[in-house]
Scaffold this active site. Structure first.
Site, mmCIF file in Angstrom:
data_model
loop_
_atom_site.group_PDB
_atom_site.id
_atom_site.type_symbol
_atom_site.label_atom_id
_atom_site.label_comp_id
_atom_site.label_asym_id
_atom_site.label_seq_id
_atom_site.Cartn_x
_atom_site.Cartn_y
_atom_site.Cartn_z
ATOM 1 N N SER A 1 0.844 -1.253 -0.069
ATOM 2 C CA SER A 1 -0.023 -0.133 0.117
ATOM 3 C C SER A 1 0.779 1.053 0.127
ATOM 4 O O SER A 1 2.159 1.296 0.457
ATOM 5 C CB SER A 1 -0.867 -0.044 1.233
ATOM 6 O OG SER A 1 -1.465 1.271 1.660
ATOM 7 N N TYR B 1 -1.654 -0.872 11.002
ATOM 8 C CA TYR B 1 -2.055 -1.367 9.659
ATOM 9 C C TYR B 1 -0.988 -1.104 8.713
ATOM 10 O O TYR B 1 -0.446 -2.087 8.075
ATOM 11 C CB TYR B 1 -3.485 -0.884 9.239
ATOM 12 C CG TYR B 1 -3.512 -1.064 7.577
ATOM 13 C CD1 TYR B 1 -3.395 0.158 6.952
ATOM 14 C CD2 TYR B 1 -3.712 -2.370 6.951
ATOM 15 C CE1 TYR B 1 -3.401 -0.042 5.508
ATOM 16 C CE2 TYR B 1 -3.800 -2.482 5.762
ATOM 17 C CZ TYR B 1 -3.563 -1.268 4.784
ATOM 18 O OH TYR B 1 -3.745 -1.183 3.584
ATOM 19 N N LYS C 1 2.235 -3.475 6.727
ATOM 20 C CA LYS C 1 2.529 -3.853 5.407
ATOM 21 C C LYS C 1 3.922 -3.317 5.146
ATOM 22 O O LYS C 1 4.631 -3.976 4.307
ATOM 23 C CB LYS C 1 1.710 -2.569 4.642
ATOM 24 C CG LYS C 1 0.273 -2.783 4.384
ATOM 25 C CD LYS C 1 0.110 -4.150 3.593
ATOM 26 C CE LYS C 1 -1.539 -4.367 3.684
ATOM 27 N NZ LYS C 1 -1.669 -5.680 2.827
HETATM 28 C C1 WQD Z 1 -9.534 8.984 1.828
HETATM 29 C C2 WQD Z 1 -9.801 10.389 2.240
HETATM 30 C C3 WQD Z 1 -10.164 10.847 4.407
HETATM 31 C C4 WQD Z 1 -13.730 8.515 5.012
HETATM 32 C C5 WQD Z 1 -6.435 4.154 3.749
HETATM 33 C C6 WQD Z 1 -5.203 2.972 3.845
HETATM 34 C C7 WQD Z 1 -5.114 2.720 2.457
HETATM 35 C C8 WQD Z 1 -5.814 1.808 1.732
HETATM 36 C C9 WQD Z 1 -7.164 2.819 1.705
HETATM 37 C C10 WQD Z 1 -6.892 0.081 3.223
HETATM 38 C C11 WQD Z 1 -8.984 10.674 3.573
HETATM 39 C C12 WQD Z 1 -11.436 11.127 3.696
HETATM 40 C C13 WQD Z 1 -12.765 9.402 4.398
HETATM 41 C C14 WQD Z 1 -15.006 9.476 5.397
HETATM 42 C C15 WQD Z 1 -13.593 11.599 4.746
HETATM 43 N N1 WQD Z 1 -6.074 0.508 2.492
HETATM 44 N N2 WQD Z 1 -12.496 10.353 4.338
HETATM 45 N N3 WQD Z 1 -14.723 10.887 5.227
HETATM 46 O O1 WQD Z 1 -6.982 6.636 4.427
HETATM 47 O O2 WQD Z 1 -6.397 7.502 2.159
HETATM 48 O O3 WQD Z 1 -6.170 5.176 2.898
HETATM 49 O O4 WQD Z 1 -7.710 3.160 3.092
HETATM 50 O O5 WQD Z 1 -8.030 -0.003 2.688
HETATM 51 O O6 WQD Z 1 -3.835 1.682 2.634
HETATM 52 O O7 WQD Z 1 -4.238 3.951 4.371
HETATM 53 O O8 WQD Z 1 -8.327 5.915 2.601
HETATM 54 O O9 WQD Z 1 -10.972 6.330 1.844
HETATM 55 O O10 WQD Z 1 -10.261 6.254 4.437
HETATM 56 O O11 WQD Z 1 -9.716 8.128 3.144
HETATM 57 O O12 WQD Z 1 -13.446 12.473 4.710
HETATM 58 O O13 WQD Z 1 -15.977 9.271 5.950
HETATM 59 O O14 WQD Z 1 -11.129 10.502 2.574
HETATM 60 O O15 WQD Z 1 -9.942 11.732 5.689
HETATM 61 O O16 WQD Z 1 -8.630 12.134 3.300
HETATM 62 P P1 WQD Z 1 -6.975 6.230 2.958
HETATM 63 P P2 WQD Z 1 -9.718 6.440 2.948
#
Ligand code: WQD
Length: 339
Positions: free
Chosen positions: A124, A149, A153
């Site tokens: 990731s 997590y 990785k």
């Molecule tokens: C994306 C953006 C949040 C939810 C993580 C892991 C990565 C991969 C994907 C696991 C961020 C914003 C999110 C919400 C929001 N693997 N957000 N409201 O954190 O970039 O990556 O998940 O699945 O390894 O690190 O993905 O989709 O959680 O967030 O504003 O309800 O959307 O703050 O900026 P992330 P995400």
């Protein structure tokens, strides 16, 4: 050629199994069903007309794992099976280290004892932490990830590098950016089990009225609209990259034992851009409220995916809006699916 796909009924795993079957690989799936449902197997069969072999257990069960390797001539492995909820990993770090690392180590023991090569690891972009410059390429220095997590990785990658060197085995590390979307058949997608952690499934459920409002975690980031930027890659394009990586492992002799590829679109999109793209693509409303930043989130991450294009002959082909259209079709499928 028989390929073991661990976590093969999961989100990215199931889409990859479809692409493997479409490319005439035989597939053996091991999945403990902890983050998916059994109907995904039936849907894979409906989409491809082929039946992968399925074992419902977790990789910590060494004896069962041995029996699978005894029963099938496995010639390669794509390892997806892992816990992946960033927030949960902060509450249960030991569960994450035990599951994600013991599973990997048990698998590598079998690969070593049976002298099997061709191993692809689901990694990731989280291993980069908040990189200093964009776009992120494979030489970008790693930083210690915020979440347990993300650390599993990074540790997984280190374990694999030592394994490759000690046993002269070819390994490919695929660093995904943010996978989104669902299969064009609407029979596979990101199964929202519980409250979705990731942005797009939450947007989907908000548009469907399952959730009242999307919380936008922070609009005070140093970006154009103040919300955080990520590289959202369509899951089928991502699945196709795994087949390309496997074909390279099998057919191309390279002097490097460990190959690393960033899999992203090369384009960054903000949270609000995703929300508005979803509304436009599907002609729906996504009510949201601006909230405080989520602990551990980084400001910006998007890929330089040139290396995958040059060495794998792969690039992402699907726009954000097209990917988001498949999400809405998946939601409608979930609503109509007979329980
Ligand atoms: C994306 C953006 C949040 C939810 C993580 C892991 C990565 C991969 C994907 C696991 C961020 C914003 C999110 C919400 C929001 N693997 N957000 N409201 O954190 O970039 O990556 O998940 O699945 O390894 O690190 O993905 O989709 O959680 O967030 O504003 O309800 O959307 O703050 O900026 P992330 P995400």
């Amino acid at each position: 050629m028989t390929i073991l796909v661990t976590g093969g009924l999961g989100y990215i795993g199931s889409h990859t199994v479809v692409e493997l079957l479409n490319n005439n690989f035989d597939v053996v799936i091991i999945d403990d069903l902890s983050n998916t449902e059994r109907f995904i197997l039936k849907n894979i069969e409906e989409i491809t007309g082929k039946k992968p072999i399925f074992y419902p257990f977790d990789l910590k069960r060494k004896e069962l794992l041995k029996q699978v390797f005894d029963a099938h001539k496995i010639e390669g492995c794509i390892h997806f099976a892992a816990y992946k909820a960033v927030g949960e990993s902060q509450e249960k770090p030991i569960d994450y280290y035990e599951n994600n690392l013991f599973s990997l180590i048990n698998l590598l023991q079998e690969m070593k004892e049976r002298n099997i090569s061709n191993f692809i690891f689901s990694s990731s972009c989280t291993v980069y932490g908040q990189a200093d410059k964009m776009p992120i390429d494979e030489n970008t220095p790693l930083k210690l990830p915020e979440s347990s997590y993300g650390k599993t990785k990074q540790m997984g990658e280190e374990i694999l590098k030592d394994f490759a060197t000690a046993h002269q085995k070819k390994i490919t590390l695929l660093r995904y950016f943010n996978p989104i979307g669902a299969h064009p058949s609407a029979k596979l997608g990101e199964l929202p089990i519980g409250i979705p952690n990731n942005l797009v499934p939450y947007v989907m459920q908000t548009a469907a009225g399952v959730r009242e409002k999307l919380s936008v975690w922070g609009d005070d980031y140093p970006t154009e609209d103040g919300t955080a930027i990520r590289d959202y890659i369509y899951v089928v394009d991502l699945a196709k990259a795994h087949v390309k990586a496997l074909q390279k492992l099998i057919n191309v002799s390279s002097d490097t034992l460990v190959d690393i590829y960033n899999l992203g679109t090369g384009k960054g999109s903000s949270v609000l851009e995703v929300v508005h793209a979803f509304e436009k693509a599907n002609d729906v409303a996504v009510p949201y409220q601006i909230c405080e930043r989520r602990a551990g989130d980084i400001t910006i991450a998007y890929a330089n995916a040139d290396k995958a294009e040059k060495e794998l002959g792969w690039k992402s082909e699907t726009s954000l809006e097209e990917a988001l259209r498949t999400v809405w079709q998946w939601q409608k499928y979930l609503e109509t699916r007979e329980k």
